[in-house]
Design a protein around this motif. Structure first.
Motif, mmCIF file in Angstrom:
data_model
loop_
_atom_site.group_PDB
_atom_site.id
_atom_site.type_symbol
_atom_site.label_atom_id
_atom_site.label_comp_id
_atom_site.label_asym_id
_atom_site.label_seq_id
_atom_site.Cartn_x
_atom_site.Cartn_y
_atom_site.Cartn_z
ATOM 1 N N PHE A 101 0.505 -1.183 -0.084
ATOM 2 C CA PHE A 101 0.126 0.519 -0.339
ATOM 3 C C PHE A 101 0.780 1.387 -0.124
ATOM 4 N N ASP A 102 0.146 2.404 -0.407
ATOM 5 C CA ASP A 102 0.943 3.892 -0.678
ATOM 6 C C ASP A 102 -0.208 4.494 0.066
ATOM 7 N N THR A 103 -0.047 5.743 0.819
ATOM 8 C CA THR A 103 -0.809 6.764 2.129
ATOM 9 C C THR A 103 -0.730 7.284 0.732
ATOM 10 N N ILE A 104 -1.769 8.348 1.026
ATOM 11 C CA ILE A 104 -2.314 9.321 0.338
ATOM 12 C C ILE A 104 -1.830 10.227 0.911
ATOM 13 N N LEU A 105 -0.717 11.542 1.199
ATOM 14 C CA LEU A 105 -0.875 12.395 2.148
ATOM 15 C C LEU A 105 -0.975 13.893 1.518
ATOM 16 N N SER A 106 -1.860 14.971 1.562
ATOM 17 C CA SER A 106 -2.075 15.635 1.179
ATOM 18 C C SER A 106 -2.930 17.011 2.543
ATOM 19 N N GLY A 107 -2.925 17.780 1.694
ATOM 20 C CA GLY A 107 -3.343 19.766 3.139
ATOM 21 C C GLY A 107 -2.347 19.677 3.841
ATOM 22 N N THR A 108 -1.956 20.602 4.845
ATOM 23 C CA THR A 108 -0.741 20.956 5.537
ATOM 24 C C THR A 108 -0.540 19.942 6.075
ATOM 25 N N LYS A 109 0.658 20.298 5.871
ATOM 26 C CA LYS A 109 2.317 18.991 6.677
ATOM 27 C C LYS A 109 2.098 20.048 7.848
ATOM 28 N N THR A 110 2.899 19.266 9.444
ATOM 29 C CA THR A 110 3.270 19.384 10.424
ATOM 30 C C THR A 110 4.097 21.367 10.430
ATOM 31 N N ALA A 111 4.923 20.686 9.441
ATOM 32 C CA ALA A 111 5.964 21.792 9.790
ATOM 33 C C ALA A 111 5.336 23.341 8.963
ATOM 34 N N SER A 112 4.829 23.371 8.384
ATOM 35 C CA SER A 112 3.987 24.330 8.155
ATOM 36 C C SER A 112 3.624 25.223 8.897
ATOM 37 N N LEU A 113 3.217 24.412 10.022
ATOM 38 C CA LEU A 113 2.398 25.403 10.693
ATOM 39 C C LEU A 113 3.444 26.571 11.791
ATOM 40 N N PHE A 114 4.713 26.204 11.954
ATOM 41 C CA PHE A 114 5.661 27.256 12.255
ATOM 42 C C PHE A 114 5.771 28.114 11.712
ATOM 43 N N GLN A 115 5.282 29.038 10.383
ATOM 44 C CA GLN A 115 5.401 29.271 9.702
ATOM 45 C C GLN A 115 4.308 30.837 10.577
ATOM 46 N N ASP A 116 5.216 32.139 10.806
ATOM 47 C CA ASP A 116 4.254 33.292 11.131
ATOM 48 C C ASP A 116 2.720 33.563 10.481
ATOM 49 N N GLU A 117 2.690 33.538 9.241
ATOM 50 C CA GLU A 117 2.000 33.620 8.893
ATOM 51 C C GLU A 117 0.631 32.133 8.205
ATOM 52 N N LEU A 118 -0.103 31.794 7.921
ATOM 53 C CA LEU A 118 -0.862 30.566 7.892
ATOM 54 C C LEU A 118 -2.598 30.352 6.870
ATOM 55 N N GLU A 119 -2.547 31.219 6.262
ATOM 56 C CA GLU A 119 -3.750 31.746 5.471
ATOM 57 C C GLU A 119 -4.891 30.161 5.840
ATOM 58 N N ALA A 120 -4.620 29.339 5.460
ATOM 59 C CA ALA A 120 -5.769 27.884 5.914
ATOM 60 C C ALA A 120 -5.151 26.638 6.462
ATOM 61 N N VAL A 121 -5.285 26.646 7.219
ATOM 62 C CA VAL A 121 -4.991 24.443 7.548
ATOM 63 C C VAL A 121 -6.057 23.762 6.956
ATOM 64 N N GLU A 122 -5.226 22.992 6.304
ATOM 65 C CA GLU A 122 -6.050 22.116 5.736
ATOM 66 C C GLU A 122 -5.862 20.169 5.817
ATOM 67 N N VAL A 123 -6.638 19.843 6.352
ATOM 68 C CA VAL A 123 -6.332 18.793 7.333
ATOM 69 C C VAL A 123 -6.841 17.216 6.918
ATOM 70 N N ILE A 124 -6.425 15.801 6.880
ATOM 71 C CA ILE A 124 -6.451 14.567 5.776
ATOM 72 C C ILE A 124 -7.953 14.408 6.555
ATOM 73 N N HIS A 125 -8.924 13.439 5.973
ATOM 74 C CA HIS A 125 -9.626 13.054 6.822
ATOM 75 C C HIS A 125 -9.518 11.875 6.672
ATOM 76 N N CYS A 126 -9.286 11.054 7.577
ATOM 77 C CA CYS A 126 -8.978 9.588 7.998
ATOM 78 C C CYS A 126 -10.492 8.631 7.340
ATOM 79 N N PRO A 127 -9.755 7.154 7.250
ATOM 80 C CA PRO A 127 -10.856 6.417 7.211
ATOM 81 C C PRO A 127 -11.451 6.477 8.449
ATOM 82 N N ALA A 128 -10.502 6.174 9.367
ATOM 83 C CA ALA A 128 -11.757 5.450 10.644
ATOM 84 C C ALA A 128 -11.393 6.012 11.149
#
Ligand SMILES: Nc1ncnc2c1ncn2[C@@H]1O[C@H](COP(=O)(O)OP(=O)(O)OP(=O)(O)O)[C@@H](O)[C@H]1O
Ligand SMILES: [Mg+2]
Length: 261
Positions: A61-88
Motif C-alpha cells: 500500500f501507499d499512503t495518500i498524504l495531502s493538505g497542510t504539513k505539520t512543518a508549515s504550522l511553524f510559519q508566521d502567517e498561515l492562511e488556511a489549515v487543510e486536514v486529511i480526513h482518515c478512513p477511521a
C-alpha cells in the motif's frame, strides 16, 4: 473547547505513537468523538498509519498524504489549515515520512514554536479532542506541542535509567508550563511494554517511590498484538488474538479519559 493531549517522552520507542494512535481509534470509533491528530514527529509514522491508502494487486500500500504539513504550522502567517480526513473517522495534520522540514524546526528561534498554537486556535474549536504525537526529543517541537496542549501524558518503558529519564522529562514539562502555559495539566506516566523481568520490576518500584502520584494504575505489558495492530494501522481490539492487549489498552484509555474529565 477541545481537550488537547500531547504524548511526550524524549526517549524513542516507548509507545508515544502507539498510545496516540490507539487513543484516536478509541475516541473516534468507540466514543464517536470528533478527533484531530497532529503528527509532530519528523519520522511520520503516525501519518502513514492513519492516512487513507491505495492498495495494489500484491497487497502493498501507499499512503495518500495531502493538505497542510505539520512543518508549515511553524510559519508566521498561515492562511488556511487543510486536514486529511482518515478512513477511521479522525482528521490528521500529517508529516511525510522523514520530513527534513520538520527536523529542521529544532533549529528555529524559540518564538517560532508559538506559531502552531496561533495558526491552529480557530481550527481546534471544531474538535472534541486533539491528540499530538510528539517526537523523541526535548526541543522546539515539544515546546510547540505543549504550548497548545491542555494535557500531557508520558508513556514510559521501564529500564535501569527510567527514573532519571522521567525526572528530566518532568522538569522540562514543568519548565514549559511555567514559561508558556500555566493551564497545562500533567496527567502522569503510563507504563508501557513492561515484562516480568527483575529489571522491570525494580525500575517500577523505583518509579512508585519517586513519583507515586503520577503513575497510572493500569499498565500495558509487552503485547506483540499491539505491535501488529500499529504496524497494520488498526485498532488493537480488531485483532482476533488481541484480547489481552486490547483489555489493557482499554483500561489505560479509560483511566486517561477520567483524568482528562
Ligand atoms: N506494549 C507493547 N507491546 C509490544 N510492542 C509494543 C508495545 N508498545 C509499543 N510497542 C512497539 O514498540 C515500537 C515503538 O513504539 P512506538 O512507535 O509507539 O514508540 P514511540 O515512543 O512513538 O517511538 P519514537 O520516539 O521513535 O516515535 C513499535 O514497533 C510498537 O509497535
Ligand atoms: Mg513515535
Amino acid at each position: 473547547m477541545a481537550k488537547v493531549i500531547s504524548y511526550a517522552n524524549q526517549k524513542g520507542g516507548v509507545g508515544k505513537s502507539t498510545l496516540c494512535i490507539q487513543t484516536a481509534f478509541y475516541l473516534s470509533l468507540k466514543m464517536k468523538k470528533k478527533v484531530l491528530v497532529i503528527d509532530m514527529d519528523g519520522q511520520g509514522n503516525t501519518s502513514s498509519r492513519l492516512a487513507p491508502r491505495v492498495v495494489d494487486d500484491h497487497g502493498n500500500f501507499d499512503t495518500i498524504l495531502s493538505g497542510t504539513k505539520t512543518a508549515s504550522l511553524f510559519q508566521d502567517e498561515l492562511e488556511a489549515v487543510e486536514v486529511i480526513h482518515c478512513p477511521a473517522g479522525m482528521d490528521l495534520i500529517h508529516t511525510p515520512k522523514n520530513d527534513p522540514a520538520l527536523f529542521e524546526m529544532e533549529a528555529v528561534p524559540l518564538d517560532k514554536a508559538m506559531n502552531p498554537a496561533k495558526n491552529l486556535a480557530s481550527l481546534f474549536e471544531q474538535y472534541d479532542y486533539v491528540l499530538i504525537d510528539c517526537p523523541p526529543s526535548l526541543g522546539r517541537k515539544l515546546v510547540a506541542a505543549l504550548v497548545m496542549s491542555t494535557h500531557v501524558v508520558c508513556p514510559v518503558k521501564l529500564s535501569g535509567f527510567a527514573v532519571d529519564g522521567v525526572e528530566g522529562l518532568l522538569n522540562t514539562i514543568i519548565g514549559i508550563r511555567e514559561a508558556y502555559n500555566a493551564q497545562l495539566d500533567i496527567l502522569g506516566i503510563i507504563i508501557n511494554d513492561m515484562d516480568r523481568s527483575v529489571n522491570h520490576d525494580r525500575s517500577l518500584k523505583e518509579l512508585q517511590s519517586s513519583v507515586p502520584d503520577l503513575l497510572f494504575k493500569n499498565i500495558i505489558m509487552h503485547r506483540p498484538p499491539l505491535d501488529t495492530a500499529i504496524t497494520e494501522g488498526i485498532p488493537v481490539w480488531e485483532l482476533r488474538y488481541g484480547h489481552v492487549a486490547a483489555k489493557e489498552v482499554e483500561l489505560v484509555l479509560n483511566e486517561l479519559m477520567v483524568k482528562v474529565g
